[in-house]
Design a protein around this motif. Structure first.
Motif, PDB file in Angstrom:
ATOM      1  N   LEU A 156       0.831  -1.208   0.000  1.00 30.83           N
ATOM      2  CA  LEU A 156       0.000   0.000   0.000  1.00 30.83           C
ATOM      3  C   LEU A 156       0.865   1.258   0.000  1.00 30.83           C
ATOM      4  N   LYS A 157       1.883   1.278   0.847  1.00 35.15           N
ATOM      5  CA  LYS A 157       2.734   2.463   0.909  1.00 35.15           C
ATOM      6  C   LYS A 157       3.544   2.636  -0.371  1.00 35.15           C
ATOM      7  N   ASN A 158       3.937   1.518  -1.003  1.00 37.72           N
ATOM      8  CA  ASN A 158       4.682   1.618  -2.256  1.00 37.72           C
ATOM      9  C   ASN A 158       3.811   2.179  -3.373  1.00 37.72           C
ATOM     10  N   ILE A 159       2.540   1.813  -3.387  1.00 41.20           N
ATOM     11  CA  ILE A 159       1.631   2.375  -4.401  1.00 41.20           C
ATOM     12  C   ILE A 159       1.547   3.881  -4.223  1.00 41.20           C
ATOM     13  N   TYR A 160       1.445   4.309  -2.965  1.00 44.08           N
ATOM     14  CA  TYR A 160       1.361   5.750  -2.718  1.00 44.08           C
ATOM     15  C   TYR A 160       2.701   6.441  -2.986  1.00 44.08           C
TER      16      TYR A 160
ATOM     17  N   VAL B 267      -6.735  -4.334  -2.891  1.00 40.53           N
ATOM     18  CA  VAL B 267      -5.461  -3.614  -3.037  1.00 40.53           C
ATOM     19  C   VAL B 267      -4.416  -4.505  -3.694  1.00 40.53           C
ATOM     20  N   ASP B 268      -4.333  -5.752  -3.257  1.00 43.21           N
ATOM     21  CA  ASP B 268      -3.326  -6.669  -3.799  1.00 43.21           C
ATOM     22  C   ASP B 268      -3.607  -7.042  -5.253  1.00 43.21           C
ATOM     23  N   GLU B 269      -4.801  -7.573  -5.476  1.00 41.10           N
ATOM     24  CA  GLU B 269      -5.099  -8.180  -6.771  1.00 41.10           C
ATOM     25  C   GLU B 269      -5.541  -7.165  -7.826  1.00 41.10           C
ATOM     26  N   ASP B 270      -6.452  -6.276  -7.457  1.00 42.33           N
ATOM     27  CA  ASP B 270      -7.009  -5.349  -8.447  1.00 42.33           C
ATOM     28  C   ASP B 270      -6.139  -4.112  -8.631  1.00 42.33           C
ATOM     29  N   LEU B 271      -5.743  -3.498  -7.512  1.00 43.07           N
ATOM     30  CA  LEU B 271      -5.020  -2.226  -7.610  1.00 43.07           C
ATOM     31  C   LEU B 271      -3.552  -2.432  -7.973  1.00 43.07           C
ATOM     32  N   ALA B 272      -2.822  -3.207  -7.145  1.00 43.61           N
ATOM     33  CA  ALA B 272      -1.377  -3.342  -7.360  1.00 43.61           C
ATOM     34  C   ALA B 272      -1.047  -4.224  -8.558  1.00 43.61           C
ATOM     35  N   ASN B 273      -1.670  -5.403  -8.607  1.00 37.69           N
ATOM     36  CA  ASN B 273      -1.263  -6.400  -9.611  1.00 37.69           C
ATOM     37  C   ASN B 273      -1.935  -6.233 -10.969  1.00 37.69           C
ATOM     38  N   TRP B 274      -2.869  -5.292 -11.054  1.00 39.42           N
ATOM     39  CA  TRP B 274      -3.521  -5.120 -12.358  1.00 39.42           C
ATOM     40  C   TRP B 274      -3.562  -3.655 -12.773  1.00 39.42           C
ATOM     41  N   TYR B 275      -4.262  -2.813 -12.015  1.00 39.44           N
ATOM     42  CA  TYR B 275      -4.430  -1.419 -12.454  1.00 39.44           C
ATOM     43  C   TYR B 275      -3.098  -0.672 -12.501  1.00 39.44           C
TER      44      TYR B 275
END
Length: 748
Positions: A350-354, A416-424
């Motif tokens: 989560l922090k890495n995405i931000y 967060v794991d599957e949809d946000l980080a690993n795909w979007y």
């Protein structure tokens, strides 16, 4: 009984013997003093501790000829947790609340409670209420709330129950001092003459303190000093929405809250007979054990010091682990390795995405504004992730209202794991780079979308990870997440058809990656063609998402087929053991018949059609255990299939595709070198590419593309060695047997 429900239950002998009961009549029921010793004047064992008297008692029984059997049994036995000595249970006189008189009222109120899990309310707690006995509320201790009962020294049936400081002052006949302390020993200095006509006795406080659970059970109103003040506040807050405690509180807090509120009835607001319990819902916390599933205890040496764990992993990771590892009421094993691998890894994601994606690039000039495209006008990836966000938001809110924080936390974490980080984020990464800090509509759409997703995710995770989410929320919008609503009042409605389409694309992507692995071709190597089958999906709608699939799998052209029949041939392998139960000695003939089934027969069988085998006039229908269906790719394509979805890649590589693959490898290695050299994302570089002729030619052919991707103002090739002088970073790498020499420096 003075009408308050508090009753003194004396022993079975008469009230006149109250003071002498411990010395005389009660001795027949309890021939042991508080030290666990027999009285000094008792024959044979006088003055001995009960556990040490066994040998003499056995010897005496044997001497009298009445001993039937003597021996030693090993079994668990309760011991004091402080000094480890055996505990003794013996009869005592006590003060009771006559809860048995309103047992049915408690059962009726309990039936209205939303218990989580339900079986505790109907089982463990409900059965406890069904077998309810009067509540012994007095304790022979020094510290605690003194029992507010004064007993006459001449007649134990004369009892005064004191309900307030004013009442105490009135009965004692003088005002309370300014430094009045209602605890021991000061409270025991108050006494007065018995008010019963003709008695003349002295009223002294009974020396016990009250059960601490009585204090806890009075919490809903006592915290507001009700009934002496705050009537409106208690009326607005009673009964409570929910309570949460460990399952060991069945006879503790759960019971004391219910017993006191039921006994007081309409003396409390909103609490007349037939009303709800003092809590509308209960969440029963399970027990935390060690990593091996054993109960934690100091004697075993397996306790976990919480502050050390928090210091090592952070309080949010520990909280998130406890909530998301299992349902709250289930036993959970505490394993620090799981914190690291689960909750800790998630929070880093989560922090890495931000930090690594949003803040890193947004700092170059983006902030929310009216120039951001409306959600409906954004690219399909943005519209999809916003739809998924709305779906997750609704589901998390629904689960929290159902008192299921485990499922709610998992829904958000999986998103967060599957949809946000690993795909979007992976699909949209190039869109977050604004060339020369000029933000296009596509850049603005990507930033606005990710900003909204991160804000909502912080709010959905705030109950489980309150510190990290508050920090991120303040950086995103400037306010505390804990002052924000849990869900948005005007969130967009989910687009379920778009979500279903993207789910099909992701299934095809998974199959495509599996096909690449089967062919041993990594994803940076472009391929010319893939054929896909997506059952029950609108083909025209799916075509709009094919560029997403092509980018994910690095495929030049993706074709859609209506059936996988032409891609895969089905073969049947007979299971001799299963067939033998039906055909006996004719099993070999039945196996031959099974092997002869065509692909059409087998596909129909998988869809539910009956498959019959006849041998010498004997016919049996086949079951799934009778046959194993093997899939073999037709032609040169590499095929993977799952639940009717097919992905078939063409593994043939042309020289042009191989050169493009080498160029992608160069880009990947240079990006890694930039990061290791500490360059910021906007730093320009000068690049040199040497090595085998093959890689130099590939880099020349795709030089402009490589320069754009790695922010190179110029690229030198081959033997142009002057560019290598004073280079910031150099590497020689092996690209599947091809040597590549790479060097870069910062372009000042």
């Amino acid at each position: 009984d003075d009408g308050s429900g508090v009753v003194h239950m004396s022993p079975a002998f008469g009230a006149d013997d109250y003071a002498a009961g411990q010395r005389h009549n009660l001795a027949f029921l309890q021939p042991v003093n508080p030290r666990g010793e027999f009285p000094e004047d008792m024959p044979l064992v006088g003055g001995q501790f009960v556990k040490k008297a066994d040998a003499e008692l056995i010897a005496e029984l044997e001497r009298r000829g009445v001993l039937w059997k003597a021996g030693t049994l090993t079994h668990s036995y309760p011991h004091c947790w402080r000094c480890s000595t055996p505990l003794l249970y013996y009869a005592r006189s006590s003060w009771f609340v006559r809860t048995s008189s309103y047992k049915q009222e408690m059962l009726a109120r309990n039936a209205q409670v939303n218990w989580n899990p339900p079986e505790v309310g109907s089982g463990r707690f409900g059965e406890w209420l069904e077998n309810n006995i009067d509540w012994a509320v007095s304790r022979d201790r020094y510290w605690g709330t003194p029992l507010p009962l004064w007993v006459c020294d001449r007649d134990a049936d004369h009892v005064d129950a004191i309900g307030s400081f004013a009442n105490l002052a009135e009965r004692s006949g003088h005002a309370l001092p300014a430094d009045f302390d209602p605890h021991k020993p000061g409270i025991d200095t108050f006494s007065w003459r018995c008010s019963v006509d003709g008695c003349g006795g002295q009223m002294n406080r009974s020396p016990e303190v009250i059960d601490a659970w009585y204090d806890s059970g009075s919490m809903p109103f006592a915290q507001w000093h009700y009934p002496f003040e705050n009537h409106d506040k208690v009326g607005g807050q009673f009964p409570g929405d929910f309570i949460a405690e460990g399952q060991d509180q069945t006879r503790g807090w759960f019971y004391s809250l219910l017993a006191i509120a039921s006994g007081l009835g309409d003396a409390l607001p909103n609490n007349a007979s037939g009303s709800a319990a003092p809590y509308r819902a209960v969440m029963v916390n399970g027990i935390v054990t060690d990593a091996e599933g054993k109960k934690m205890s100091k004697s075993r040496g397996n306790i976990v010091e919480p502050f050390g764990v928090i210091e090592r992993h952070g309080v949010d990771a520990v909280r998130l682990f406890l909530v998301s590892s299992s349902k709250v009421w289930e036993e959970r094993r505490f394993d620090e390795a799981v914190i690291r691998q689960g909750a800790g890894r998630f929070l880093r994601t989560l922090k890495n995405i931000y930090s690594g994606m949003f803040a890193n690039y947004a700092n170059f000039g983006w902030s929310p504004s009216d120039v951001d495209p409306a959600a409906a006008d954004r690219p399909v990836m943005d519209r999809w992730i916003l739809s998924r966000l709305a779906t997750v938001e609704l589901r998390a809110d629904e689960l929290m209202n159902e008192y299921d924080p485990f499922a709610a936390s998992r829904v958000v974490m999986d998103f967060v794991d599957e949809d946000l980080a690993n795909w979007y984020v992976r699909q949209s990464r190039p869109r977050f780079w604004a060339a020369n800090n000029v933000f296009t509509d596509d850049n603005n759409a990507a930033f606005a979308t990710l900003h909204e997703v991160l804000v909502v995710v912080c709010r959905l995770l705030a109950p489980f990870a309150p510190f990290v989410t508050d920090q991120l929320h303040r950086e995103l919008v400037g306010t505390s997440v804990h002052l924000a609503p849990y869900v948005r009042a005007s969130a967009q409605r989910p687009d379920l058809s778009l979500e279903a389409l993207m789910s099909s694309v992701r299934t095809l992507a998974t199959l495509g990656r599996a096909a690449r692995e089967q062919a041993k071709i990594n994803v940076r190597q472009p391929l010319s063609r893939m054929v896909c089958v997506a059952p029950t999906v609108n083909e025209d709608a799916l075509r709009a998402l094919l560029p997403v699939l092509a980018a994910e799998l690095n495929i030049k052209v993706i074709e859609l087929a209506t059936s996988g029949d032409a891609l895969v041939t089905l073969e049947a392998k007979p299971n001799f053991r299963a067939l033998g139960k039906k055909f006996g000695k004719k099993t070999p003939l039945a196996a031959d018949a099974v092997s002869a089934f065509t692909s059409g027969h087998l596909r129909a069988f998988e869809l539910g059609a009956e498959l019959l085998v006849t041998v010498d006039g004997e016919t049996h229908g086949l079951d799934a255990d009778d046959v194993t269906i093997v899939r073999r790719a037709s032609g040169d394509l590499i095929v993977e299939e799952e639940r009717g979805f097919f992905a078939a890649i063409d593994p043939a590589l042309t020289p042009a595709l191989e050169r493009e693959g080498l160029a992608r490898e160069v880009i990947s290695r240079v990006q890694r070198m930039r990061k290791e050299a500490g360059l910021a994302v906007n730093h320009r570089i000068r690049l040199w590419v040497g090595g085998d002729t093959t890689v130099v030619e590939a880099a020349r052919e795709h030089g402009d593309w490589i320069a754009d991707e790695v922010l190179a103002t110029g690229i030198a090739f081959g033997e142009e060695g002057h560019v290598r002088e004073n280079m910031l970073a150099r590497q020689t790498v092996d690209l599947d047997g091809i040597r590549a020499d790479l060097a870069l420096t910062k372009d000042e």
